[in-house]
Design a protein around this motif. Sequence first.
Motif, PDB file in Angstrom:
ATOM      1  N   SER A 189       0.857  -1.192   0.000  1.00  0.00           N
ATOM      2  CA  SER A 189       0.000   0.000   0.000  1.00  0.00           C
ATOM      3  C   SER A 189       0.891   1.238   0.000  1.00  0.00           C
ATOM      4  CB  SER A 189      -0.902   0.020   1.236  1.00  0.00           C
ATOM      5  OG  SER A 189      -1.758  -1.106   1.253  1.00  0.00           O
ATOM      6  N   VAL A 190       0.708   2.098  -1.001  1.00  0.00           N
ATOM      7  CA  VAL A 190       1.571   3.270  -1.164  1.00  0.00           C
ATOM      8  C   VAL A 190       0.725   4.540  -1.178  1.00  0.00           C
ATOM      9  CG1 VAL A 190       3.323   4.387  -2.585  1.00  0.00           C
ATOM     10  CG2 VAL A 190       3.167   1.887  -2.542  1.00  0.00           C
ATOM     11  N   PRO A 191       0.851   5.391  -0.148  1.00  0.00           N
ATOM     12  CA  PRO A 191       0.141   6.679  -0.186  1.00  0.00           C
ATOM     13  C   PRO A 191       0.607   7.512  -1.380  1.00  0.00           C
ATOM     14  CG  PRO A 191       0.979   6.214   2.022  1.00  0.00           C
ATOM     15  CD  PRO A 191       1.589   5.203   1.107  1.00  0.00           C
ATOM     16  N   LYS A 192      -0.320   8.257  -1.978  1.00  0.00           N
ATOM     17  CA  LYS A 192       0.016   9.016  -3.185  1.00  0.00           C
ATOM     18  C   LYS A 192       0.704  10.347  -2.893  1.00  0.00           C
ATOM     19  CE  LYS A 192      -3.563   6.974  -6.120  1.00  0.00           C
ATOM     20  NZ  LYS A 192      -4.746   7.206  -6.968  1.00  0.00           N
ATOM     21  N   ALA A 193       0.866  10.682  -1.629  1.00  0.00           N
ATOM     22  CA  ALA A 193       1.576  11.916  -1.286  1.00  0.00           C
ATOM     23  C   ALA A 193       2.974  11.871  -1.900  1.00  0.00           C
ATOM     24  CB  ALA A 193       1.671  12.072   0.224  1.00  0.00           C
ATOM     25  N   PRO A 194       3.467  12.996  -2.423  1.00  0.00           N
ATOM     26  CA  PRO A 194       4.772  12.990  -3.097  1.00  0.00           C
ATOM     27  C   PRO A 194       5.928  12.804  -2.117  1.00  0.00           C
ATOM     28  CG  PRO A 194       3.926  15.230  -2.903  1.00  0.00           C
ATOM     29  CD  PRO A 194       2.823  14.326  -2.446  1.00  0.00           C
ATOM     30  N   GLY A 195       7.047  12.298  -2.651  1.00  0.00           N
ATOM     31  CA  GLY A 195       8.278  12.204  -1.883  1.00  0.00           C
ATOM     32  C   GLY A 195       8.436  10.893  -1.136  1.00  0.00           C
ATOM     33  N   PRO A 196       9.686  10.580  -0.738  1.00  0.00           N
ATOM     34  CA  PRO A 196       9.952   9.357   0.043  1.00  0.00           C
ATOM     35  C   PRO A 196       9.245   9.403   1.388  1.00  0.00           C
ATOM     36  CG  PRO A 196      11.984  10.266  -0.857  1.00  0.00           C
ATOM     37  CD  PRO A 196      10.927  11.308  -1.053  1.00  0.00           C
ATOM     38  N   GLY A 221       0.017   7.530   6.526  1.00  0.00           N
ATOM     39  CA  GLY A 221       1.133   8.099   5.785  1.00  0.00           C
ATOM     40  C   GLY A 221       2.305   7.173   5.567  1.00  0.00           C
ATOM     41  N   PHE A 222       2.188   5.890   5.981  1.00  0.00           N
ATOM     42  CA  PHE A 222       3.274   4.933   5.802  1.00  0.00           C
ATOM     43  C   PHE A 222       3.103   4.152   4.497  1.00  0.00           C
ATOM     44  CE2 PHE A 222       2.585   5.060  10.489  1.00  0.00           C
ATOM     45  CZ  PHE A 222       3.828   5.546  10.880  1.00  0.00           C
ATOM     46  N   VAL A 223       4.206   3.867   3.833  1.00  0.00           N
ATOM     47  CA  VAL A 223       4.203   2.807   2.829  1.00  0.00           C
ATOM     48  C   VAL A 223       4.189   1.494   3.601  1.00  0.00           C
ATOM     49  CG1 VAL A 223       5.504   1.667   1.007  1.00  0.00           C
ATOM     50  CG2 VAL A 223       5.455   4.168   1.124  1.00  0.00           C
ATOM     51  N   VAL A 224       3.282   0.595   3.259  1.00  0.00           N
ATOM     52  CA  VAL A 224       3.122  -0.638   4.029  1.00  0.00           C
ATOM     53  C   VAL A 224       3.240  -1.843   3.110  1.00  0.00           C
ATOM     54  CG1 VAL A 224       1.648  -1.954   5.595  1.00  0.00           C
ATOM     55  CG2 VAL A 224       1.595   0.546   5.649  1.00  0.00           C
ATOM     56  N   LEU A 225       4.122  -2.753   3.484  1.00  0.00           N
ATOM     57  CA  LEU A 225       4.216  -4.035   2.795  1.00  0.00           C
ATOM     58  C   LEU A 225       3.809  -5.110   3.793  1.00  0.00           C
ATOM     59  CD1 LEU A 225       4.952  -5.888   0.443  1.00  0.00           C
ATOM     60  CD2 LEU A 225       7.335  -5.823   1.230  1.00  0.00           C
ATOM     61  N   GLU A 226       2.688  -5.758   3.522  1.00  0.00           N
ATOM     62  CA  GLU A 226       2.196  -6.837   4.383  1.00  0.00           C
ATOM     63  C   GLU A 226       2.406  -8.158   3.661  1.00  0.00           C
ATOM     64  OE1 GLU A 226      -1.649  -7.876   7.205  1.00  0.00           O
ATOM     65  OE2 GLU A 226      -1.837  -6.339   5.659  1.00  0.00           O
ATOM     66  N   ILE A 227       3.197  -9.034   4.263  1.00  0.00           N
ATOM     67  CA  ILE A 227       3.585 -10.264   3.565  1.00  0.00           C
ATOM     68  C   ILE A 227       3.052 -11.502   4.282  1.00  0.00           C
ATOM     69  CG2 ILE A 227       5.671  -9.214   2.628  1.00  0.00           C
ATOM     70  CD1 ILE A 227       7.266 -10.843   4.746  1.00  0.00           C
ATOM     71  N   ASP A 286      11.710   5.998   2.123  1.00  0.00           N
ATOM     72  CA  ASP A 286      12.955   6.508   2.699  1.00  0.00           C
ATOM     73  C   ASP A 286      13.613   5.348   3.433  1.00  0.00           C
ATOM     74  OD1 ASP A 286      14.971   7.639   4.167  1.00  0.00           O
ATOM     75  OD2 ASP A 286      13.759   9.221   5.064  1.00  0.00           O
ATOM     76  N   PRO A 287      14.720   4.808   2.923  1.00  0.00           N
ATOM     77  CA  PRO A 287      15.322   3.603   3.518  1.00  0.00           C
ATOM     78  C   PRO A 287      15.866   3.813   4.929  1.00  0.00           C
ATOM     79  CG  PRO A 287      16.738   4.503   1.811  1.00  0.00           C
ATOM     80  CD  PRO A 287      15.456   5.261   1.733  1.00  0.00           C
ATOM     81  N   ALA A 288      15.951   5.063   5.365  1.00  0.00           N
ATOM     82  CA  ALA A 288      16.394   5.334   6.735  1.00  0.00           C
ATOM     83  C   ALA A 288      15.241   5.329   7.723  1.00  0.00           C
ATOM     84  CB  ALA A 288      17.117   6.682   6.799  1.00  0.00           C
ATOM     85  N   ARG A 289      14.011   5.111   7.216  1.00  0.00           N
ATOM     86  CA  ARG A 289      12.834   5.158   8.086  1.00  0.00           C
ATOM     87  C   ARG A 289      11.951   3.930   7.833  1.00  0.00           C
ATOM     88  NH1 ARG A 289       9.660  10.500   7.478  1.00  0.00           N
ATOM     89  NH2 ARG A 289      10.231  10.351   5.267  1.00  0.00           N
TER      90      ARG A 289
END
Length: 427
Positions: A189-196, A221-227, A286-289
Amino acid sequence: MKQIFSLLMTLVAVVALAQSSSHKYITVVAEPDHEDWTYRVGEQALVTAYAIKENVRMKGVEITYSYGPDKLEATHTATVKTDANGVVRFKVPGMKQPGFTSVRVKVNYQGHEYSSMTNIAFDPLNIKPTTTMPDDFNEFWDNAMEKASQVPMDVTVRRNDSESTSAIDVYYVRIQSYRKGNYVYGVLSVPKAPGPKPAILRLPGAAVRTFHGPSDLAREGFVVLEIGVHGIPVDQDEEMYRQLESGALAGYTQQGIDNRDTYYYKRSILGCVRAIDYLCSLPDVDPARIATYGGSQGGMLSIMTASLDRRVKCLFAYFPAFCELGGYYYGRAGGWPHMFRNPSEPNIKARLEVSRYYDTVNFARRLKAPGFYAWGYNDPACCPTSTYSAYNVITAPKQLHVGRDTGHWLYPWQTEMAMTWLKEQLK
């Protein structure tokens, strides 16, 4: 009009039936004399027990009470009648070492049994695990991850238009994992807000099931990967999962347990690390978050992934499973899936040795990422003796929020606090 009225009456009846069946006619309570249910080692507890029917304590009713170590056989059982105030009182001896005593009370009334459990704690923050870390624990997992990292991700992505919204894009993904032809499947799930954006790897509890989007966390506001953890697609009909659950994947927690390289969870754990690889590859992340998040089996995998992969900045794990796998063998409670209760099971010594490489406690010992943890004293699946065994060895920044009367579930306030904490960590 009559048909509409009939339908409405049917719905009202269904709702009323659901509401009545969700509330017990009689509630049985074991109330410790310490409000926090927590005592010092050796300190005696005084318990007041009573049964409530229609909001009134029942007088002269027989209550059977018992107590004994968490998840083990009761050491004392008695039956007494409630007094003129509708209560009985009994003493519970203090434990000789840190741990939990389970107090159970029950009432039989008009052919039905009503019961409850209260787990009393004795210096829980001093509980020590029975499991030890193998000398080559780090080497084993470092080598496994190094080999897995050389396998191409070979990602397949399919947008799900029916689940996507005006604010969130939803995708079904397939990611090649620790060896060629082995895949991790999930919902992104990827929010459409711009930026990392900050990302969360959402890890599942025990089951064989489908997954759907968009994740509620994505609305925060999180990108979420549920596996999933079984290496099978997560967008199939429920019938397929029920067949697998009762067939090929029945008892999957025991599959391959005779060898540390063939144990079922090796693939699952490495698949979680591969999911972090994938999140880090996305321009929206953002790979740092990055955080891990899950309960029960998912709580265990959240700790394990954060322990193995330093890219995980923080984690939220609630009632983690796989803590103290060998506990029963050593005469005390073990965590889900409650292995080694039978000391005569085949090849038990070798299986115990394998379990040390998969015990959440040993991953907890390695943690560097800050963590938010939550559970209750009354959890029958991931019992508190086991979860405290893991929590107490964590040297990374940590905080624990206990809802004492909760079982294998959380109160909303625990989840809300976790969300506030995650946002602060990942801002």
